[in-house]
Design an enzyme around this catalytic site. Structure first.
Site, PDB file in Angstrom:
ATOM      1  N   HIS A   1       0.504  -1.509   0.531  1.00  0.00           N
ATOM      2  CA  HIS A   1       0.240  -0.079  -0.061  1.00  0.00           C
ATOM      3  C   HIS A   1       0.746   1.713  -0.021  1.00  0.00           C
ATOM      4  O   HIS A   1       0.503   1.963  -0.656  1.00  0.00           O
ATOM      5  CB  HIS A   1      -0.571  -0.503   1.430  1.00  0.00           C
ATOM      6  CG  HIS A   1      -2.205  -0.845   1.351  1.00  0.00           C
ATOM      7  ND1 HIS A   1      -2.108  -1.886   2.267  1.00  0.00           N
ATOM      8  CD2 HIS A   1      -2.600  -1.357   0.755  1.00  0.00           C
ATOM      9  CE1 HIS A   1      -3.216  -2.431   2.357  1.00  0.00           C
ATOM     10  NE2 HIS A   1      -3.659  -2.697   0.689  1.00  0.00           N
TER      11      HIS A   1
ATOM     12  N   LYS B   1     -15.791  -7.244   3.988  1.00  0.00           N
ATOM     13  CA  LYS B   1     -15.031  -7.145   4.173  1.00  0.00           C
ATOM     14  C   LYS B   1     -15.453  -6.980   6.117  1.00  0.00           C
ATOM     15  O   LYS B   1     -16.187  -5.735   6.291  1.00  0.00           O
ATOM     16  CB  LYS B   1     -14.166  -7.273   4.537  1.00  0.00           C
ATOM     17  CG  LYS B   1     -13.151  -7.248   2.675  1.00  0.00           C
ATOM     18  CD  LYS B   1     -12.364  -7.088   2.930  1.00  0.00           C
ATOM     19  CE  LYS B   1     -10.919  -6.898   1.336  1.00  0.00           C
ATOM     20  NZ  LYS B   1      -9.978  -6.373   1.220  1.00  0.00           N
TER      21      LYS B   1
ATOM     22  N   ARG C   1      -1.966  -5.450  -8.182  1.00  0.00           N
ATOM     23  CA  ARG C   1      -0.648  -6.887  -7.635  1.00  0.00           C
ATOM     24  C   ARG C   1      -0.722  -7.788  -9.294  1.00  0.00           C
ATOM     25  O   ARG C   1      -0.068  -8.144  -9.815  1.00  0.00           O
ATOM     26  CB  ARG C   1      -0.680  -7.771  -6.441  1.00  0.00           C
ATOM     27  CG  ARG C   1      -0.970  -6.219  -5.607  1.00  0.00           C
ATOM     28  CD  ARG C   1      -1.698  -6.840  -4.035  1.00  0.00           C
ATOM     29  NE  ARG C   1      -2.724  -7.555  -4.160  1.00  0.00           N
ATOM     30  CZ  ARG C   1      -3.225  -7.878  -3.311  1.00  0.00           C
ATOM     31  NH1 ARG C   1      -3.448  -8.211  -2.048  1.00  0.00           N
ATOM     32  NH2 ARG C   1      -4.941  -7.744  -3.081  1.00  0.00           N
TER      33      ARG C   1
ATOM     34  N   SER D   1      -2.788  -7.737   2.856  1.00  0.00           N
ATOM     35  CA  SER D   1      -3.454  -7.386   4.454  1.00  0.00           C
ATOM     36  C   SER D   1      -4.341  -8.287   4.999  1.00  0.00           C
ATOM     37  O   SER D   1      -3.802  -8.977   6.770  1.00  0.00           O
ATOM     38  CB  SER D   1      -4.672  -6.404   4.732  1.00  0.00           C
ATOM     39  OG  SER D   1      -4.161  -5.038   4.422  1.00  0.00           O
TER      40      SER D   1
HETATM   41  O1  PNS Z   1      -8.753  -2.955   0.525  1.00  0.00           O
HETATM   42  P1  PNS Z   1     -10.629  -2.922  -0.076  1.00  0.00           P
HETATM   43  O2  PNS Z   1     -11.287  -4.248   1.186  1.00  0.00           O
HETATM   44  O3  PNS Z   1      -9.980  -3.362  -1.682  1.00  0.00           O
HETATM   45  O4  PNS Z   1     -10.758  -1.522  -0.423  1.00  0.00           O
HETATM   46  C1  PNS Z   1     -12.416  -1.083  -1.240  1.00  0.00           C
HETATM   47  C2  PNS Z   1     -13.128  -0.017  -1.187  1.00  0.00           C
HETATM   48  C3  PNS Z   1     -12.895  -0.004   0.909  1.00  0.00           C
HETATM   49  C4  PNS Z   1     -12.032   0.731  -2.141  1.00  0.00           C
HETATM   50  C5  PNS Z   1     -14.579   0.000  -1.719  1.00  0.00           C
HETATM   51  O5  PNS Z   1     -14.769  -1.521  -0.904  1.00  0.00           O
HETATM   52  C6  PNS Z   1     -14.571   0.800  -1.311  1.00  0.00           C
HETATM   53  O6  PNS Z   1     -14.809   2.047  -2.190  1.00  0.00           O
HETATM   54  N1  PNS Z   1     -15.842   1.216   0.093  1.00  0.00           N
HETATM   55  C7  PNS Z   1     -16.747   1.747   0.155  1.00  0.00           C
HETATM   56  C8  PNS Z   1     -18.350   2.074  -0.569  1.00  0.00           C
HETATM   57  C9  PNS Z   1     -18.441   2.098  -2.159  1.00  0.00           C
HETATM   58  O7  PNS Z   1     -18.389   3.153  -2.211  1.00  0.00           O
HETATM   59  N2  PNS Z   1     -18.914   0.834  -2.150  1.00  0.00           N
HETATM   60  C10 PNS Z   1     -18.925   0.763  -3.706  1.00  0.00           C
HETATM   61  C11 PNS Z   1     -17.914   0.624  -4.574  1.00  0.00           C
HETATM   62  S1  PNS Z   1     -18.258  -0.522  -5.734  1.00  0.00           S
END
Ligand code: PNS
Length: 353
Positions: free
Chosen positions: A199, A223, A272, A310
């Site tokens: 990250h 998650k 990745r 993570s």
């Molecule tokens: O590290 P991650 O778990 O891949 O991050 C995912 C994250 C936090 C970027 C994603 O879940 C997100 O954008 N969450 C905010 C809610 C949202 O906008 N959801 C619609 C996206 S399709």
């Protein structure tokens, strides 16, 4: 301190509470001379308002409405007292909250400002000031201005901007037109549970490409993060402290709304391997549907980080394995403690954000 000109000219202002650094009458007078002295209506936003002297001076000189944002209780009492003394209370709204929250609240409404005063404590981190600038543009009317008061020299983060600066002793006042506040801002979102070397590499590389990067610590509803978002954000702050144009925020809600509020035009994601593509592609397309002007830009992870996640860090730490090299050195001990399987402090999962 007194109001210098306009309907409340000569009114003596309340005593300055301890800890508040007021703009002196002399600086205030020069500042308004530069702004053109008097106003014909319009709205003013006074951030880190202190005693409210700047916003009240603007009201006295013809601004129609003012919003003051200040979190210190004694300073808020002084603002209210000053509004009473000057007879201007009916044209003002006082928000007792920190500036981050105040801007969030204003972002929800349609109110735009002709003038924004920004006088943050000099100790505030440059990255935080940069983050504020990126958000103010969308709060201004097209010919609006931001007036920024800083120490001498001004904060590093504003040096990329074009405003006109004037020096008054140890104070520097910089005037920004709306067009001069154009920063290329990127949001780098994720769960960061915890932040890894992978990250950090993406954040660093994004920081070389954009004027400002906001790391958005979000809740991925798919998650269940082990740590509350505020704690995950603190770990990231610790390892990005050397990056002046990176700030870290907790993101509640949709990424597109967060990006809009932050004045960001780009979302940065790290890729990745091919296995990341499907989910990233889906998210990028959905975000694009919700907010077409927001571009998603992918940065390829370094090959040495292609195996790093993570969830792998959490699993290794749970069984007391070696996480050195996987997470940044500065948070090694915290990660071991937080994520170990019972030897350290275990946080309960009460984070739904
Ligand atoms: O590290 P991650 O778990 O891949 O991050 C995912 C994250 C936090 C970027 C994603 O879940 C997100 O954008 N969450 C905010 C809610 C949202 O906008 N959801 C619609 C996206 S399709």
């Amino acid at each position: 301190m007194r109001i210098i000109a306009g309907t409340a000219r000569g009114v003596k202002l309340a005593a300055v509470p301890p800890g508040v650094r007021p703009t002196t009458d002399r600086v205030r007078e020069s500042l308004f001379n530069s702004l053109g002295q008097f106003f014909d209506g319009g709205a003013v936003l006074d951030l880190y308002a202190g005693t409210g002297a700047l916003g009240i001076e603007a009201l006295s000189r013809g601004c129609e409405r003012a919003v003051f944002v200040e979190k210190d209780g004694r300073a808020v009492a002084a603002i209210r007292d000053n509004l009473r003394r000057t007879g201007l209370a009916e044209r003002a709204e006082v928000l007792r909250m920190d500036v981050e929250r105040g801007l969030g609240k204003l972002a929800g409404g349609s109110q735009l400002f002709n003038l924004i005063f920004l006088d943050p404590p000099y100790r505030i981190a440059p990255a935080q000031v940069g983050n504020l600038f990126s958000r103010l543009r969308s709060r201004l009317v097209p010919d609006g201005r931001v007036v920024y008061e800083s120490g001498d020299p001004p904060q590093q983060s504003t040096l990329e901007l074009k405003g006109v600066s004037r020096r008054y002793g140890k104070t520097v006042i910089t005037f920004f037109e709306r067009t001069e506040l154009t920063m290329n801002v990127a949001v780098c979102p994720g769960s960061f549970d915890p932040v890894t070397e992978g990250h950090l590499d993406i954040i660093r590389r994004a920081a070389t490409l954009f004027d400002h990067v906001v790391v958005a610590v979000g809740g991925n509803p798919r998650k269940h993060p082990k740590l509350p978002a505020a704690d995950r954000a603190r770990l990231i702050e610790k390892v990005t402290v050397d990056l002046d144009n990176v700030s870290v925020e907790v993101m509640n809600g949709l990424l597109v709304d967060f990006a809009r509020d932050q004045g960001a035009q780009v979302v940065i994601k790290g890729l990745r391997a091919v296995s990341d593509f499907e989910s990233e592609f889906e998210q990028a397309q959905l975000n694009r549907t919700l907010y077409p002007a927001l571009e998603t830009v992918f940065i390829m992870a370094e090959a040495k980080h292609s195996f790093l996640s993570s969830s792998a860090v959490r699993e290794i730490a749970l069984f007391d394995g070696e996480v050195r090299g996987l997470v940044p050195e500065g948070i090694l001990e915290s990660v071991r403690e937080i994520y170990s399987g019972g030897h350290g402090k275990i946080q309960t999962n009460n984070d739904k954000g």
